[in-house]
Design an enzyme around this catalytic site. Structure first.
Site, PDB file in Angstrom:
ATOM      1  N   ALA A   3       1.728  36.270 -49.490  1.00 50.27           N
ATOM      2  CA  ALA A   3       2.266  36.345 -48.127  1.00 50.27           C
ATOM      3  C   ALA A   3       2.991  37.663 -47.878  1.00 50.27           C
ATOM      4  O   ALA A   3       2.884  38.247 -46.790  1.00 50.27           O
ATOM      5  CB  ALA A   3       3.197  35.164 -47.869  1.00 50.27           C
ATOM      6  N   ASP A  44       2.292  40.481 -48.811  1.00 49.08           N
ATOM      7  CA  ASP A  44       1.312  41.545 -48.594  1.00 49.08           C
ATOM      8  C   ASP A  44       0.639  41.461 -47.227  1.00 49.08           C
ATOM      9  O   ASP A  44      -0.142  42.343 -46.870  1.00 49.08           O
ATOM     10  CB  ASP A  44       0.239  41.489 -49.691  1.00 49.08           C
ATOM     11  CG  ASP A  44       0.855  41.511 -51.073  1.00 49.08           C
ATOM     12  OD1 ASP A  44       1.573  42.480 -51.381  1.00 49.08           O
ATOM     13  OD2 ASP A  44       0.636  40.547 -51.834  1.00 49.08           O
ATOM     14  N   VAL A  53       5.777  28.650 -52.311  1.00 47.23           N
ATOM     15  CA  VAL A  53       6.304  27.496 -53.039  1.00 47.23           C
ATOM     16  C   VAL A  53       7.560  27.922 -53.791  1.00 47.23           C
ATOM     17  O   VAL A  53       7.649  29.036 -54.308  1.00 47.23           O
ATOM     18  CB  VAL A  53       5.225  26.951 -54.009  1.00 47.23           C
ATOM     19  CG1 VAL A  53       5.767  25.832 -54.867  1.00 47.23           C
ATOM     20  CG2 VAL A  53       4.009  26.478 -53.220  1.00 47.23           C
ATOM     21  N   HIS A  84      13.804  33.447 -54.858  1.00 47.63           N
ATOM     22  CA  HIS A  84      12.751  34.412 -54.544  1.00 47.63           C
ATOM     23  C   HIS A  84      11.901  33.962 -53.360  1.00 47.63           C
ATOM     24  O   HIS A  84      11.524  34.783 -52.520  1.00 47.63           O
ATOM     25  CB  HIS A  84      11.874  34.634 -55.785  1.00 47.63           C
ATOM     26  CG  HIS A  84      10.807  35.646 -55.614  1.00 47.63           C
ATOM     27  ND1 HIS A  84      11.066  36.990 -55.516  1.00 47.63           N
ATOM     28  CD2 HIS A  84       9.460  35.515 -55.522  1.00 47.63           C
ATOM     29  CE1 HIS A  84       9.931  37.649 -55.364  1.00 47.63           C
ATOM     30  NE2 HIS A  84       8.945  36.774 -55.371  1.00 47.63           N
TER      31      HIS A  84
END
Length: 133
Positions: free
Chosen positions: A43, A45, A69, A75
């Site tokens: 995501a 990117d 997830v 993170h």
């Protein structure tokens, strides 16, 4: 007919391939055409791919799908926030709808599998915005 670019994050592919299928089905139901699809590693990117698609004259809007997830750290929250902010920037700078069909953060793999409809929702929002604007 609305012409769409579709960006699909490959990370959590077992989920995002279903999101992509839902997005394609929603496009067909809305009589929209997916002109081009770009697969990116994750995501985070997706903004560059969305920007490249939004620059094109043959694309009216861009839908982005992915699944973030949760892990052992925050993170996932950092990635989701940075991605959403940057995709908003792309939309505003290109004056092109860029919709956010990325599920997460703070969800398990099982929860991600339950939220594949976000792929369809991203396409529906892209079509709606294109028609409204």
């Amino acid at each position: 007919m609305t012409r769409l670019g579709l960006v699909v994050a490959e990370f959590n592919r077992s989920v995002t391939e279903r999101m992509e299928a839902a997005a394609r089905e929603a496009a067909a139901d809305a009589d929209a055409a997916i002109t081009d699809t770009v697969h990116v590693p994750g995501a985070y990117d997706s903004p560059l791919a969305a920007d490249r698609l939004a620059r094109r004259d043959d694309i009216d809007a861009v839908a982005v799908v992915g699944a973030i997830v949760t892990g052992d750290t925050d993170h996932d929250h950092v990635i989701a926030s940075a991605t959403a902010d940057t995709l908003t920037d792309v939309s505003l700078e290109r004056d092109t709808p860029v919709t956010f069909g990325v599920s997460g953060p703070g969800m398990s793999g099982a929860e991600a599998r339950e939220r594949v409809e976000k792929g369809a929702a991203a396409v529906e929002s892209a079509v709606s915005l294109t028609q409204e604007l």
